[in-house]
Scaffold this active site. Structure first.
Site, PDB file in Angstrom:
ATOM      1  N   HIS A 155      22.780  29.153  36.172  1.00  0.00           N
ATOM      2  CA  HIS A 155      23.671  28.327  35.334  1.00  0.00           C
ATOM      3  C   HIS A 155      24.925  29.106  34.923  1.00  0.00           C
ATOM      4  CE1 HIS A 155      20.145  25.609  34.756  1.00  0.00           C
ATOM      5  NE2 HIS A 155      19.482  26.759  34.743  1.00  0.00           N
ATOM      6  N   SER A 276      52.943  36.442  41.606  1.00  0.00           N
ATOM      7  CA  SER A 276      53.494  35.196  41.081  1.00  0.00           C
ATOM      8  C   SER A 276      55.012  35.275  41.087  1.00  0.00           C
ATOM      9  CB  SER A 276      52.986  34.994  39.651  1.00  0.00           C
ATOM     10  OG  SER A 276      53.890  34.207  38.902  1.00  0.00           O
ATOM     11  N   LYS A 282      51.064  39.224  37.356  1.00  0.00           N
ATOM     12  CA  LYS A 282      49.984  38.557  38.087  1.00  0.00           C
ATOM     13  C   LYS A 282      49.634  39.204  39.424  1.00  0.00           C
ATOM     14  CE  LYS A 282      48.716  34.588  37.613  1.00  0.00           C
ATOM     15  NZ  LYS A 282      47.506  33.909  37.223  1.00  0.00           N
ATOM     16  N   GLU A 289      40.886  32.088  47.385  1.00  0.00           N
ATOM     17  CA  GLU A 289      41.082  30.704  46.954  1.00  0.00           C
ATOM     18  C   GLU A 289      41.330  29.783  48.152  1.00  0.00           C
ATOM     19  OE1 GLU A 289      43.864  30.420  43.387  1.00  0.00           O
ATOM     20  OE2 GLU A 289      43.989  32.536  43.943  1.00  0.00           O
TER      21      GLU A 289
END
Ligand code: ARG
Length: 483
Positions: A155, A276, A282, A289
């Site tokens: 979980h 970024s 960043k 992804e």
């Protein structure tokens, strides 16, 4: 002029030409198309269907077409229709009307199916190689981190500490199943459709087994209708690829999660991250992804082809031309994903101190406390309740279980002794799970050795099967220049 223009009295409508053409994507099959043609025409010569002079002339011409295609030295248009027509047209431009003999005893229907089998076969071999490279990267990280402990989750809540190697080996096992599916599917891919003609066979005395041998195929299709209308092997590939991508996506999801500041369990190498445009601080895990993102599109290819095929009467239907773009894309995407995941795993930095902190400052050892009571005859349900109360007490005191004094333990159950502190130690918790396939360090070492052996078995398979693929590819090479 079209090669099939005889029974037509009008030019093809320009939009029809554009709509039905597949040359802009099936040109990717040029090498396979020429391999199939060379094997076919050689067989026609062996069977006395074509004179040897014609055969040599056609083989020489086909090899020159291959060399031009390979060099990118061709201009293909919708009017060329598809790769089969384009190759034949280039052949005839090179050697003249004798090129027209190539299509003797053959149809584009068995030709395109053969091209697809050759293409899928080569790439299934390649995907097995790519999956193996990811497994090796995981095995290497596992080897380096057998004794590194990390919280295991259910979980997405910390559950029990485990060996980090155990975590990596779970992915190795997933990929092993993928490899075994690919190797099994290979048997059904490794079958030659050529010789089925348009649908019913051919009037020429061809030798399909000789063609299969030249192309390195293990078998030939038994039924000519099935040979030209079967795309099960593509669907099977797409379904295996869908599952591989699902596995990659889960792995990448963990890389994204673990590289976040919140987890900070790993740091991905700069070479596999991007920045970024606005936020200078960043460093984004874009590759991971994007693998996760592409997975949906690849599921789409599977559903698309299943849907294309479901309503088709036997045998070939033009709908089947829709089998290609999804297949090309699925193969290209899964292969580039795997080829990026391997070095991304190999180069990632594991923050063992963060993992250690997470494992130590946690209640993930609570099960072991309950188990210890159960071992002293306390019914497990009761033990669970006692330890639950202890955890609650510790949370209220802002303490970990091992920071509680022995009196506190004894107040909850007289069965506790000062052995609790050993029991609560994360390494003890891990080693206590010494069942086969469990996370105890000794079990993990053994599992790692077994996984390495299986990877070596796959290597042997790859090596053995490459010989057959290479046989088809060798047909393209002009080893003895033909006059
Ligand atoms: N471009 C076609 C395909 O990909 C080749 C087979 C064409 N056969 C035919 N009878 N029109 O399926």
């Amino acid at each position: 002029m079209k090669m099939w223009s005889g029974r037509f009295t009008k030019e093809t409508n320009a939009l029809v030409e554009q709509f039905t053409a597949s040359i802009h994507f099936d040109r990717a099959l040029f090498a396979e198309d020429i391999q199939g043609s060379i094997a076919h025409v050689r067989m026609l010569g062996m069977q006395g269907i074509l004179p040897e002079d014609d055969v040599e002339c056609i083989v020489g011409g086909l090899r020159r077409v291959y060399a031009r295609m390979e060099a990118g030295d061709v201009d293909l248009h919708d009017a060329d229709e598809d790769i089969h027509m384009a190759v034949e047209k280039m052949l005839c431009a090179d050697i003249g009307p004798v090129g027209g003999k190539l299509h003797t005893g053959r149809s584009r229907n068995d030709q395109v199916a053969t091209d697809m089998h050759l293409y899928v076969r080569r790439h299934v071999h390649g995907i097995v190689e790519d999956v193996c490279a990811v497994q090796r990267a995981l095995l290497d990280q596992a080897t380096a981190h057998i004794e590194t402990l990390v919280p295991g989750y259910t979980h997405l809540q910390r559950a029990q500490p485990i060996s980090l190697a155990h975590h990596f080996l779970a992915y190795v096992s997933m990929y092993e199943r993928d490899v075994s599916r690919l190797i099994d599917a290979y048997k059904r891919i490794d079958v030659l459709p050529l010789g089925a003609g348009a649908l019913a066979g051919t009037t020429f005395p061809i030798d399909r087994h000789a063609v299969a041998h030249m192309l390195g195929f293990g078998d030939v299709y038994d039924n000519s209708l099935d040979a030209v209308s079967d795309r099960d092997f593509v669907i099977e590939l797409l379904s295996i690829v869908a599952m591989i991508m699902m596995h990659c996506s889960r792995l990448c999801e963990e890389l994204v999660l673990w590289s976040s500041t919140e987890f900070s369990f790993i740091e991905l190498d700069d070479a596999f991250c991007t920045g970024s445009s606005m936020m200078p601080q960043k460093k984004n895990p874009d590759v991971a992804e994007l693998v996760r993102g592409k997975t949906g599109r690849l599921y789409g290819h599977l559903v698309a082809l299943l849907t294309t095929m479901k309503g088709l009467p036997l045998a070939y239907n033009k709908d089947m031309q829709e089998d290609k773009e999804g297949m090309f894309d699925a193969i290209a995407q899964v292969r580039s994903s795997l080829r990026l995941i391997a070095p991304m795993i190999a180069t990632m930095h594991v923050r063992t101190n963060r993992m250690d902190e997470a494992v130590t400052n946690d209640y993930a050892n609570a099960t072991d406390l309950a188990d210890s009571l159960a071992r002293h005859n306390v019914p497990f349900r009761q033990a669970h309740e006692i330890v639950g109360k202890l955890v609650l007490h510790a949370i209220e005191q802002k303490k970990m279980l091992h920071e509680l004094p022995l009196e506190t333990f004894l107040a909850h159950s007289p069965v506790f002794t000062d052995a609790v502190y050993d029991i609560l130690h994360p390494r003890h918790v891990v080693d206590a799970r010494d069942s086969y396939g469990g996370t105890a360090i000794a079990q993990v070492r053994a599992a790692l050795a077994r996984a390495r052996t299986r990877t070596n078995d796959t290597d042997a398979w790859l090596h053995a099967h490459w010989a057959f693929i290479a046989r088809a590819q060798a047909l393209l090479i002009d080893e003895q220049p033909i006059a």
